[in-house]
Write a protein that holds these residues in place. Structure first.
Motif, PDB file in Angstrom:
ATOM      1  N   SER A  61     -47.318   4.912 -34.784  1.00 52.98           N
ATOM      2  CA  SER A  61     -47.329   6.333 -35.119  1.00 52.98           C
ATOM      3  C   SER A  61     -46.241   6.691 -36.119  1.00 52.98           C
ATOM      4  O   SER A  61     -45.327   5.898 -36.386  1.00 52.98           O
ATOM      5  N   PHE A  62     -46.348   7.892 -36.680  1.00 52.77           N
ATOM      6  CA  PHE A  62     -45.331   8.449 -37.560  1.00 52.77           C
ATOM      7  C   PHE A  62     -44.738   9.692 -36.902  1.00 52.77           C
ATOM      8  O   PHE A  62     -45.328  10.264 -35.969  1.00 52.77           O
ATOM      9  N   THR A  63     -43.592  10.120 -37.424  1.00 53.36           N
ATOM     10  CA  THR A  63     -42.940  11.332 -36.920  1.00 53.36           C
ATOM     11  C   THR A  63     -42.766  12.313 -38.066  1.00 53.36           C
ATOM     12  O   THR A  63     -42.272  11.944 -39.152  1.00 53.36           O
ATOM     13  N   GLY A  64     -43.206  13.544 -37.841  1.00 50.85           N
ATOM     14  CA  GLY A  64     -43.077  14.559 -38.876  1.00 50.85           C
ATOM     15  C   GLY A  64     -41.640  14.764 -39.290  1.00 50.85           C
ATOM     16  O   GLY A  64     -40.745  14.859 -38.456  1.00 50.85           O
ATOM     17  N   GLY A  65     -41.399  14.808 -40.606  1.00 51.01           N
ATOM     18  CA  GLY A  65     -40.056  15.022 -41.134  1.00 51.01           C
ATOM     19  C   GLY A  65     -39.193  13.784 -41.177  1.00 51.01           C
ATOM     20  O   GLY A  65     -38.042  13.849 -41.641  1.00 51.01           O
ATOM     21  N   GLN A  66     -39.711  12.645 -40.734  1.00 49.48           N
ATOM     22  CA  GLN A  66     -38.943  11.397 -40.721  1.00 49.48           C
ATOM     23  C   GLN A  66     -39.566  10.390 -41.697  1.00 49.48           C
ATOM     24  O   GLN A  66     -40.791  10.329 -41.846  1.00 49.48           O
ATOM     25  N   PRO A  67     -38.738   9.574 -42.367  1.00 51.50           N
ATOM     26  CA  PRO A  67     -39.272   8.583 -43.324  1.00 51.50           C
ATOM     27  C   PRO A  67     -40.307   7.659 -42.670  1.00 51.50           C
ATOM     28  O   PRO A  67     -40.155   7.249 -41.510  1.00 51.50           O
ATOM     29  N   ALA A  68     -41.355   7.365 -43.396  1.00 51.12           N
ATOM     30  CA  ALA A  68     -42.428   6.510 -42.882  1.00 51.12           C
ATOM     31  C   ALA A  68     -42.913   5.601 -44.003  1.00 51.12           C
ATOM     32  O   ALA A  68     -42.697   5.885 -45.195  1.00 51.12           O
ATOM     33  N   THR A  69     -43.568   4.520 -43.624  1.00 55.02           N
ATOM     34  CA  THR A  69     -44.077   3.561 -44.613  1.00 55.02           C
ATOM     35  C   THR A  69     -45.534   3.214 -44.307  1.00 55.02           C
ATOM     36  O   THR A  69     -45.871   2.829 -43.182  1.00 55.02           O
ATOM     37  N   ILE A  70     -46.383   3.361 -45.294  1.00 52.88           N
ATOM     38  CA  ILE A  70     -47.778   2.918 -45.193  1.00 52.88           C
ATOM     39  C   ILE A  70     -47.836   1.505 -45.771  1.00 52.88           C
ATOM     40  O   ILE A  70     -47.301   1.247 -46.855  1.00 52.88           O
ATOM     41  N   GLN A  71     -48.475   0.602 -45.047  1.00 56.72           N
ATOM     42  CA  GLN A  71     -48.595  -0.784 -45.505  1.00 56.72           C
ATOM     43  C   GLN A  71     -50.056  -1.222 -45.433  1.00 56.72           C
ATOM     44  O   GLN A  71     -50.803  -0.790 -44.541  1.00 56.72           O
ATOM     45  N   TRP A  72     -50.448  -2.093 -46.330  1.00 55.60           N
ATOM     46  CA  TRP A  72     -51.835  -2.562 -46.348  1.00 55.60           C
ATOM     47  C   TRP A  72     -51.922  -3.943 -46.984  1.00 55.60           C
ATOM     48  O   TRP A  72     -50.994  -4.424 -47.612  1.00 55.60           O
ATOM     49  N   ASN A  73     -53.072  -4.581 -46.800  1.00 52.60           N
ATOM     50  CA  ASN A  73     -53.374  -5.884 -47.399  1.00 52.60           C
ATOM     51  C   ASN A  73     -54.789  -5.852 -47.963  1.00 52.60           C
ATOM     52  O   ASN A  73     -55.572  -4.937 -47.672  1.00 52.60           O
ATOM     53  N   ASP A  74     -55.110  -6.879 -48.731  1.00 46.68           N
ATOM     54  CA  ASP A  74     -56.488  -7.070 -49.176  1.00 46.68           C
ATOM     55  C   ASP A  74     -57.265  -7.622 -47.990  1.00 46.68           C
ATOM     56  O   ASP A  74     -56.845  -8.585 -47.351  1.00 46.68           O
ATOM     57  N   SER A  79     -52.788  -2.458 -55.768  1.00 50.98           N
ATOM     58  CA  SER A  79     -52.654  -3.915 -55.819  1.00 50.98           C
ATOM     59  C   SER A  79     -51.204  -4.363 -55.850  1.00 50.98           C
ATOM     60  O   SER A  79     -50.903  -5.516 -55.552  1.00 50.98           O
ATOM     61  N   ASN A  80     -50.291  -3.457 -56.192  1.00 48.81           N
ATOM     62  CA  ASN A  80     -48.869  -3.813 -56.258  1.00 48.81           C
ATOM     63  C   ASN A  80     -48.026  -2.544 -56.430  1.00 48.81           C
ATOM     64  O   ASN A  80     -48.204  -1.819 -57.415  1.00 48.81           O
ATOM     65  N   PRO A  81     -47.138  -2.276 -55.465  1.00 46.71           N
ATOM     66  CA  PRO A  81     -46.855  -3.030 -54.232  1.00 46.71           C
ATOM     67  C   PRO A  81     -47.893  -2.715 -53.157  1.00 46.71           C
ATOM     68  O   PRO A  81     -48.789  -1.875 -53.373  1.00 46.71           O
ATOM     69  N   LEU A  82     -47.738  -3.342 -51.993  1.00 50.71           N
ATOM     70  CA  LEU A  82     -48.681  -3.146 -50.894  1.00 50.71           C
ATOM     71  C   LEU A  82     -48.086  -2.229 -49.823  1.00 50.71           C
ATOM     72  O   LEU A  82     -48.378  -2.369 -48.627  1.00 50.71           O
ATOM     73  N   SER A  83     -47.285  -1.287 -50.274  1.00 55.07           N
ATOM     74  CA  SER A  83     -46.673  -0.339 -49.342  1.00 55.07           C
ATOM     75  C   SER A  83     -46.307   0.942 -50.080  1.00 55.07           C
ATOM     76  O   SER A  83     -46.227   0.957 -51.322  1.00 55.07           O
ATOM     77  N   LEU A  84     -46.098   1.996 -49.304  1.00 54.70           N
ATOM     78  CA  LEU A  84     -45.757   3.290 -49.877  1.00 54.70           C
ATOM     79  C   LEU A  84     -44.862   4.039 -48.899  1.00 54.70           C
ATOM     80  O   LEU A  84     -45.250   4.270 -47.745  1.00 54.70           O
TER      81      LEU A  84
END
Length: 230
Positions: free
Chosen positions: A29-42, A80-85
């Motif tokens: 899960s994520f928390t509102g107002g707190q830093p978070a990272t979305i990650q993915w792969n092919d 395709s690069n990078p695989l996170s946000l």
């Protein structure tokens, strides 16, 4: 917001999308107002991440027929690069709970079966806590629709059908067994009645009567013969 029919078609295409989201997930899960990272792969399926290309990345809520963009995280990102946000979820966009998903919308690639709509990819529905917003009635109705039109899932009412059918068959079998059992008992009682009832006494009664009349007839005949002799 895209029209429901467009969303439904796009979701069909999303099963072939290149993006497999590893965070967030149904248990991350994520928390509102707190830093978070979305990650993915092919995900290994066509199209590739390079073919998916630049994409709009947003937090959405809703179901497979209707969706609402709550927060645009990136208007144009090369998936395709990078695989996170990295980003910070806006706590004011909704309520705490498991209502949210990340949606990737390609800016160039179109759906393989319908060139009028973009290629899409979705994360699992995930939870966000620390939220301070309130959903509108329209958005809440979309969230409620997840039970019958889930993101990337099968409606629960359809999965429940086999259980209902099985229950019906079990009930039918029980009713059949219950109705046949009394019938069998009645048949057994009928057999007993045939052996010990009044109908069973008739042959014995007839035989006794025959013997009685034979005795009377013999006695009368003997008396007549005796008179003649005398």
């Amino acid at each position: 917001m895209l029209f429901p029919s467009v969303i439904a078609l796009a979701l069909a295409a999303s099963t072939r999308a290149a993006i497999f989201v590893t965070s967030p997930t149904d248990n991350i899960s994520f928390t509102g107002g707190q830093p978070a990272t979305i990650q993915w792969n092919d995900d290994g399926n066509a199209p590739t991440l390079s073919q998916f290309g630049l994409a709009k990345v947003s937090i959405y809520t809703g179901n497979s027929a209707q969706q609402t963009n709550l927060q645009t995280i990136s208007a144009s990102l090369d998936v395709s690069n990078p695989l996170s946000l990295n980003f910070t979820p806006d706590a004011s966009v909704g309520e705490s709970g498991k209502y949210y998903f990340i949606r990737f919308e390609s800016l160039a690639l179109k759906d393989a079966s319908n060139a009028a709509i973009p290629a899409l990819a979705f994360s699992h529905i995930f939870s966000m806590d620390g939220m301070t917003g309130t959903f509108s009635a329209d958005v809440q109705s979309q969230i409620d629709g997840q039970s019958t039109a889930p993101i990337g899932g099968v409606p629960t009412s359809a999965s429940a059908a086999p259980s209902s059918t099985a229950a019906s068959l079990t009930t039918s079998k029980a009713s059949s067994t219950a109705s046949s059992k009394p019938s069998g008992s009645a048949s057994g009682s009928a057999k007993v009645a045939a052996a010990t009832g009044s109908s069973a006494a008739v042959p014995s009664f007839v035989a006794s009567s025959a013997n009685l009349w034979l005795g009377i007839a013999t006695g009368v005949f003997g008396a007549v013969v005796g008179v003649i002799v005398l």
